[in-house]
Design an enzyme around this catalytic site. Sequence first.
Site, PDB file in Angstrom:
ATOM      1  N   CYS A   1      92.575  46.543  47.146  1.00  0.00           N
ATOM      2  CA  CYS A   1      92.383  45.353  47.978  1.00  0.00           C
ATOM      3  C   CYS A   1      93.345  45.401  49.154  1.00  0.00           C
ATOM      4  O   CYS A   1      93.060  44.866  50.224  1.00  0.00           O
ATOM      5  CB  CYS A   1      92.592  44.094  47.156  1.00  0.00           C
ATOM      6  SG  CYS A   1      94.092  44.140  46.182  1.00  0.00           S
TER       7      CYS A   1
ATOM      8  N   GLY B   1      88.067  39.887  43.033  1.00  0.00           N
ATOM      9  CA  GLY B   1      86.911  40.701  43.414  1.00  0.00           C
ATOM     10  C   GLY B   1      86.561  40.453  44.861  1.00  0.00           C
ATOM     11  O   GLY B   1      87.409  40.041  45.659  1.00  0.00           O
ATOM     12  N   SER B   2      85.303  40.675  45.172  1.00  0.00           N
ATOM     13  CA  SER B   2      84.880  40.575  46.577  1.00  0.00           C
ATOM     14  C   SER B   2      84.861  39.119  47.046  1.00  0.00           C
ATOM     15  O   SER B   2      84.765  38.189  46.243  1.00  0.00           O
ATOM     16  CB  SER B   2      83.485  41.176  46.711  1.00  0.00           C
ATOM     17  OG  SER B   2      82.611  40.492  45.821  1.00  0.00           O
TER      18      SER B   2
ATOM     19  N   GLU C   1      91.464  35.849  44.215  1.00  0.00           N
ATOM     20  CA  GLU C   1      92.086  37.041  44.815  1.00  0.00           C
ATOM     21  C   GLU C   1      90.943  37.915  45.308  1.00  0.00           C
ATOM     22  O   GLU C   1      90.355  38.673  44.538  1.00  0.00           O
ATOM     23  CB  GLU C   1      92.917  37.806  43.773  1.00  0.00           C
ATOM     24  CG  GLU C   1      94.061  37.013  43.174  1.00  0.00           C
ATOM     25  CD  GLU C   1      95.268  36.910  44.099  1.00  0.00           C
ATOM     26  OE1 GLU C   1      95.258  37.526  45.186  1.00  0.00           O
ATOM     27  OE2 GLU C   1      96.225  36.213  43.711  1.00  0.00           O
TER      28      GLU C   1
END
Length: 518
Positions: free
Chosen positions: A306, A250-251, A272
């Site tokens: 991403c 995620g962020s 990640e």
Amino acid sequence: MTSTEAPARPSTRTEDLRTEALAVLDRLGAAVPSALPDGPSLAACTPLTGEELFRVAAASPGDVDEAVGAAAAAFVRWRSVPAPVRGATVKRFGELLSEHKADLASLVTLEAGKITSEALGEVQEMVDICDLAVGLSRQVGGRTMPSERPGHRLMETWHPLGVVGVVSAFNFPVAVWAWNTAVALVCGDPVVWKPSELTPLTALACSALLGRALAETGAPADVHRLVLGARDVGAALVADPRVALVSATGSTRMGAEVGPVVAARFGRTLLELGGNNAAVVAPSADLDLAVRGIVFSAVGTAGQRCTSMRRLLVHADVADELVGRLAAAYARLPVGDPRAEGTLVGPLVRASSAEAMQRALARAVEDGGEVVAGGEPVTVDGAEGAAYVSPALVRMPSQTEVVREETFAPVLYVMTWTDLDEAVEVHNAVPQGLSSSIFTSDVREAERFLSEAGSDCGIVNVNIGTSGAEIGGAFGGEKATGGGRESGSDAWRAYMRRATNTVNYSDELPLAQGVDFG
Ligand code: NAD
């Protein structure tokens, strides 16, 4: 319909979307758990229209505790099942995914807004990782090293680690979970999955299929548990000391919260996180190829990968030509319903993403940038509440703060350079370090970019874009992207614990380093 009639537009009526989703879930053996009036719940919405389709029951902190406890108990059995037998379970799961590929992809489109081809690609990625994991189930193992002592064997063995908590993002609602789950299962680890709160239906569908594979192959049902919910549910999972590895996607904001919590209890993390990916274009580049690679990476999944390309560093000699060709391509991009034939750009996942895009564009213009294509809201009939936008191409005088941030929308900032060293410096001068590429026909430039003094990213490509990785390589990035590696190569090691073993088969007891202890 006669052959001259246009194909019927897919319906955007909420009732039709609901009926279709229920039919798909039913075919996959899943149901929507109805929310209790006073229990925790989630809205299952669709970016196709921006409407809520269902209210889904979510997990409470007590449910997370129960799920982790059940998975921890299942670990005791699962870790002793031979790895190739665990592989047989994953093989069956891969077969079921293949069989139900179209249905699963339709849910990915419904919840994440991906165009059909990309949604099918995402499900294919799950099938591919199952294949890779089945192979791994007969290969994971350690090395034997020469011992300095006579009559001794020095080796390392790899063992199952424990419960893996997977927290996943909306934009790869199924593939990232599958990367983790297929590999974790063959490594002997149960998985507790907290999917994105934006994609509960795909999670229910995947869980039902994995549940079937587990049942059909006699594996313990609790080696997979699903906990639906928002951040609070994720937070309960990552804080649980029985979770040996937290794999969180995620962020960077999320990673900054999760990392310290897990570190404080000496758990392992595989993070990640966000990217801010760039391509460098040299004067020798094949511009036909570059245009295709750049457009796919910058506007695919509506800029919500991403690995989406967000920065373009072009040599001044070819900048005008390249920008002109990109602007022409952007002007022809079909934006619309991701289920409709020919659409290349679907919706953003929610209205706030379109707002973030507008804010970023305003800041870029304040910094002296010029929007040369796109950047506008797009109205799609029957989907007035949705967040469709035309991808933006922005020429920037320099890499200002807004360019160094990840805006999760289709904005590509273009900057120019005259010296490759300077271009690499600008390339690396962002907090994130996920994916990168160079377009060049000069082998020296390519090797320079791939070298230790080149791109500082986890993924460095030549003559392809920044997105669209294959599962065979280890996937992940450096710096604020989190440093994790998932999927192929030796990424399996994160899911196992290593033991170093020294076996003395002599009748002497020599000590290492020549120590004499009487
Ligand atoms: P997000 O950070 O909002 O949410 C991701 C997940 O984390 C969700 O399941 C959310 O509920 C959970 N979460 C958030 N805060 C948490 C906390 N404090 N504790 C536990 N769980 C928490 O991200 P998003 O909007 O779903 O996805 C987009 C972001 O993900 C982008 O930044 C993108 O670059 C990144 N991403 C990275 C990769 C990668 O492999 N590097 C892949 C996909 C997406």
